[in-house]
Design a protein around this motif. Structure first.
Motif, PDB file in Angstrom:
ATOM      1  N   ASP A 151       0.830  -1.216   0.000  1.00 58.55           N
ATOM      2  CA  ASP A 151       0.000   0.000   0.000  1.00 58.55           C
ATOM      3  C   ASP A 151       0.856   1.254   0.000  1.00 58.55           C
ATOM      4  O   ASP A 151       0.590   2.214  -0.734  1.00 58.55           O
ATOM      5  CB  ASP A 151      -0.903   0.018   1.239  1.00 58.55           C
ATOM      6  N   LEU A 152       1.902   1.250   0.840  1.00 62.07           N
ATOM      7  CA  LEU A 152       2.772   2.427   0.934  1.00 62.07           C
ATOM      8  C   LEU A 152       3.440   2.731  -0.405  1.00 62.07           C
ATOM      9  O   LEU A 152       3.498   3.883  -0.841  1.00 62.07           O
ATOM     10  CB  LEU A 152       3.837   2.194   2.008  1.00 62.07           C
ATOM     11  N   ASP A 153       3.954   1.697  -1.052  1.00 56.98           N
ATOM     12  CA  ASP A 153       4.613   1.904  -2.339  1.00 56.98           C
ATOM     13  C   ASP A 153       3.618   2.266  -3.431  1.00 56.98           C
ATOM     14  O   ASP A 153       3.913   3.076  -4.315  1.00 56.98           O
ATOM     15  CB  ASP A 153       5.387   0.646  -2.739  1.00 56.98           C
ATOM     16  N   ALA A 154       2.450   1.656  -3.406  1.00 57.83           N
ATOM     17  CA  ALA A 154       1.428   1.949  -4.417  1.00 57.83           C
ATOM     18  C   ALA A 154       0.994   3.407  -4.319  1.00 57.83           C
ATOM     19  O   ALA A 154       0.746   4.061  -5.351  1.00 57.83           O
ATOM     20  CB  ALA A 154       0.232   1.023  -4.252  1.00 57.83           C
ATOM     21  N   GLU A 155       0.914   3.923  -3.111  1.00 56.87           N
ATOM     22  CA  GLU A 155       0.547   5.334  -2.926  1.00 56.87           C
ATOM     23  C   GLU A 155       1.572   6.258  -3.569  1.00 56.87           C
ATOM     24  O   GLU A 155       1.238   7.372  -3.976  1.00 56.87           O
ATOM     25  CB  GLU A 155       0.424   5.651  -1.432  1.00 56.87           C
ATOM     26  N   SER A 161       4.100  -2.654  -7.089  1.00 55.31           N
ATOM     27  CA  SER A 161       3.392  -2.843  -5.828  1.00 55.31           C
ATOM     28  C   SER A 161       1.883  -2.872  -6.040  1.00 55.31           C
ATOM     29  O   SER A 161       1.162  -3.564  -5.316  1.00 55.31           O
ATOM     30  CB  SER A 161       3.764  -1.738  -4.834  1.00 55.31           C
ATOM     31  N   MET A 162       1.388  -2.123  -7.016  1.00 53.68           N
ATOM     32  CA  MET A 162      -0.036  -2.211  -7.359  1.00 53.68           C
ATOM     33  C   MET A 162      -0.374  -3.633  -7.804  1.00 53.68           C
ATOM     34  O   MET A 162      -1.412  -4.196  -7.428  1.00 53.68           O
ATOM     35  CB  MET A 162      -0.371  -1.226  -8.477  1.00 53.68           C
ATOM     36  N   TYR A 163       0.524  -4.235  -8.588  1.00 55.16           N
ATOM     37  CA  TYR A 163       0.297  -5.612  -9.011  1.00 55.16           C
ATOM     38  C   TYR A 163       0.329  -6.564  -7.813  1.00 55.16           C
ATOM     39  O   TYR A 163      -0.475  -7.502  -7.728  1.00 55.16           O
ATOM     40  CB  TYR A 163       1.344  -6.039 -10.040  1.00 55.16           C
ATOM     41  N   LYS A 177      -5.047  -0.952 -12.365  1.00 54.87           N
ATOM     42  CA  LYS A 177      -4.210   0.208 -12.023  1.00 54.87           C
ATOM     43  C   LYS A 177      -2.746  -0.058 -12.353  1.00 54.87           C
ATOM     44  O   LYS A 177      -2.048   0.825 -12.865  1.00 54.87           O
ATOM     45  CB  LYS A 177      -4.362   0.537 -10.533  1.00 54.87           C
ATOM     46  N   SER A 178      -2.282  -1.254 -12.058  1.00 57.18           N
ATOM     47  CA  SER A 178      -0.891  -1.599 -12.348  1.00 57.18           C
ATOM     48  C   SER A 178      -0.632  -1.570 -13.851  1.00 57.18           C
ATOM     49  O   SER A 178       0.388  -1.040 -14.306  1.00 57.18           O
ATOM     50  CB  SER A 178      -0.576  -2.991 -11.786  1.00 57.18           C
ATOM     51  N   LEU A 185       4.030  -6.951 -16.778  1.00 58.85           N
ATOM     52  CA  LEU A 185       3.443  -8.222 -16.360  1.00 58.85           C
ATOM     53  C   LEU A 185       1.950  -8.055 -16.118  1.00 58.85           C
ATOM     54  O   LEU A 185       1.141  -8.895 -16.526  1.00 58.85           O
ATOM     55  CB  LEU A 185       4.133  -8.735 -15.090  1.00 58.85           C
ATOM     56  N   ALA A 186       1.555  -6.966 -15.466  1.00 59.01           N
ATOM     57  CA  ALA A 186       0.137  -6.706 -15.220  1.00 59.01           C
ATOM     58  C   ALA A 186      -0.614  -6.520 -16.536  1.00 59.01           C
ATOM     59  O   ALA A 186      -1.755  -6.978 -16.685  1.00 59.01           O
ATOM     60  CB  ALA A 186      -0.030  -5.472 -14.337  1.00 59.01           C
TER      61      ALA A 186
END
Length: 342
Positions: A151-155, A161-163, A177-178, A185-186
Motif C-alpha cells: 500500500d505504501l509503495d502503491a501510494e 506494488s499495485m500488481y 491500475k498496475s 506483467l500486469a
C-alpha cells in the motif's frame, strides 16, 4: 519489464494514543528493513552467483540454482534469499524449515514477495495449530504486513506494488491500475484475463480491442511472454509482418517459446508465416535449447524437429550453425522460461 523489489518507508503523521501491537510490529519491521538494506552490498563473486542462480532458476533448474543463490544470500541480498526459498521449496515440493528461513530473512529486508509467500504458506505446523512461538509471525500477520508495505509503495505510484496488491487481494482494480501505470506483467495478465472471458461488461468488439491494446503494451514494455502474446494476436489479425517481428524479438530476449518458434519457422521452406528460410540459423537456435535439461519438455520438442532440419544440411552448414550458436549465446540474454515470480 520492471524488475526492482519494492522497499518501504516508516508511517508518518500523528501517532495515535492507542496504537495496536500489530501496527508496532509493522513499523519495527519497516525500520529493520531500511537499516538492513543500507548495509547489503554484494561483492563481485556474490553478484555473479546471484545472476547465475536466478538464470538457472528461470530455466527450471532449481537444484543447480541453490548453491549460487546461497552464496548471494550470504551476502545479505533479499532478492537472492527469495529465490533461494523458491528453489528449495519447489525442489522439496513443500515449505521446509530451510525455505522458510530464507523467506523470513528476505522479508526482514523488505521483500514483499517473500512476505506474500509466507502469508500463503499452509505448511507451517505452528500456523495450522495456532501455537507459534513468541515472536514468530503467523501467515496472516505476514500477509497483513505485505499489504501494508505494498500500500505504501502503491501510494507513491509504484506499479509493481499495485500488481502485488492484486496478488494479495484478488481485486481486479489493482491489476487494472498496475497495467495503466505501465507494469508489463500486469498488462499481460489483464490481456490474458480478457482472453479468458474476464471483464464481463466488455462488448465483443471492445474485448478484442482491449486484448490487443494491453498485449501490445506488454510487448512494447519488454515482457517476452507479452511479445509472444501480441504475436498471437497479430496472427489472428492476419498481420504476418507483426507476427514475424515480435516472434523474432521474443527469441532475441531469450524466451524459450520465442527461440523454439523462430528457429522452427526458419527451417521451413516455404514458411507458413513468411519467414525467409535459413537452415544454418534454424539449426543454431534450436540446438541452443539442448541446454535446457531441467523442466519444460523443450528438449523433447527439439528432438522432434532438429533431425529433419539436419537432413537438409551439409557438414559445412552444420559447423557454421555451431559457430553461429556460440555467437548468439555470447551476445544475447540467457535462455529463460520467464516463470511468474509468484
Amino acid at each position: 519489464m520492471e524488475t526492482h523489489t519494492s522497499t518501504f518507508v516508516v508511517f508518518s503523521g500523528k501517532i495515535e494514543p492507542l496504537i495496536s501491537i500489530k501496527r508496532i510490529m509493522i513499523c519495527a519491521l519497516l525500520l529493520t528493513a531500511i537499516t538492513n538494506n543500507a548495509y547489503a552490498e554484494l561483492n563481485t563473486e556474490q553478484k555473479l552467483a546471484k545472476t547465475k542462480g536466478i538464470t538457472l532458476y528461470n530455466q527450471y533448474k532449481a537444484i543447480s540454482a541453490i548453491p549460487y543463490l546461497k552464496l548471494a544470500a550470504e551476502g545479505g541480498d533479499g532478492e537472492a534469499m527469495y529465490y533461494l526459498g523458491e528453489a528449495i521449496r519447489k525442489n522439496n515440493r513443500y515449505m521446509n524449515v530451510e525455505a522458510q528461513k530464507a523467506y523470513e530473512d528476505s522479508a526482514a529486508l523488505g521483500n514483499i514477495y517473500s512476505m506474500i509467500r509466507l502469508g500463503r504458506s499452509t505448511d507451517d505446523p505452528c500456523t495450522e495449530m495456532n501455537n507459534c512461538p513468541k515472536g514468530k509471525k503467523s501467515a496472516q500477520e505476514w500477509m497483513d504486513i505485505a499489504k501494508k508495505s505494498a500500500d505504501l509503495d502503491a501510494e507513491r505510484g509504484n506499479s509493481e506494488s499495485m500488481y502485488l496488491l492484486y496478488e494479495i487481494s484478488g481485486d481486479d482494480k489493482w491489476l487494472e491500475k498496475s497495467a495503466a501505470s505501465g507494469f508489463s506483467l500486469a498488462q499481460f495478465r489483464l490481456a490474458t484475463k480478457y482472453q479468458e472471458g474476464g471483464g464481463f461488461s466488455l462488448l465483443p468488439s471492445n474485448r478484442l480491442d482491449a486484448i490487443e491494446r494491453w498485449m501490445k503494451a506488454s510487448a512494447e514494455g519488454g515482457y517476452p511472454p507479452g511479445m509472444m502474446g501480441f504475436a498471437a494476436v497479430s496472427i489472428e489479425k492476419k498481420d504476418l509482418e507483426s507476427f514475424r517481428n515480435w516472434n523474432e524479438k521474443a527469441a532475441a530476449s531469450g524466451y524459450v517459446e520465442g527461440v523454439f518458434g523462430y528457429g522452427s519457422y526458419l527451417g521451413e521452406n516455404p514458411s507458413n508465416y513468411g519467414f525467409k528460410p535459413d537452415l544454418v540459423k534454424s539449426y543454431a537456435l534450436l540446438s541452443l535449447l539442448f541446454e535446457l535439461d531441467g523442466g519444460g519438455n523443450v528438449r523433447r520438442d527439439v528432438e522432434d524437429v532438429l533431425p529433419d532440419i539436419a537432413k537438409k544440411m551439409s557438414p559445412e552448414q552444420i559447423n557454421e550453425a555451431k559457430r553461429f550458436s556460440e555467437g548468439w549465446k555470447s551476445s544475447h540474454p540467457p535462455l529463460s522460461f520467464f516463470p511468474d515470480k509468484l
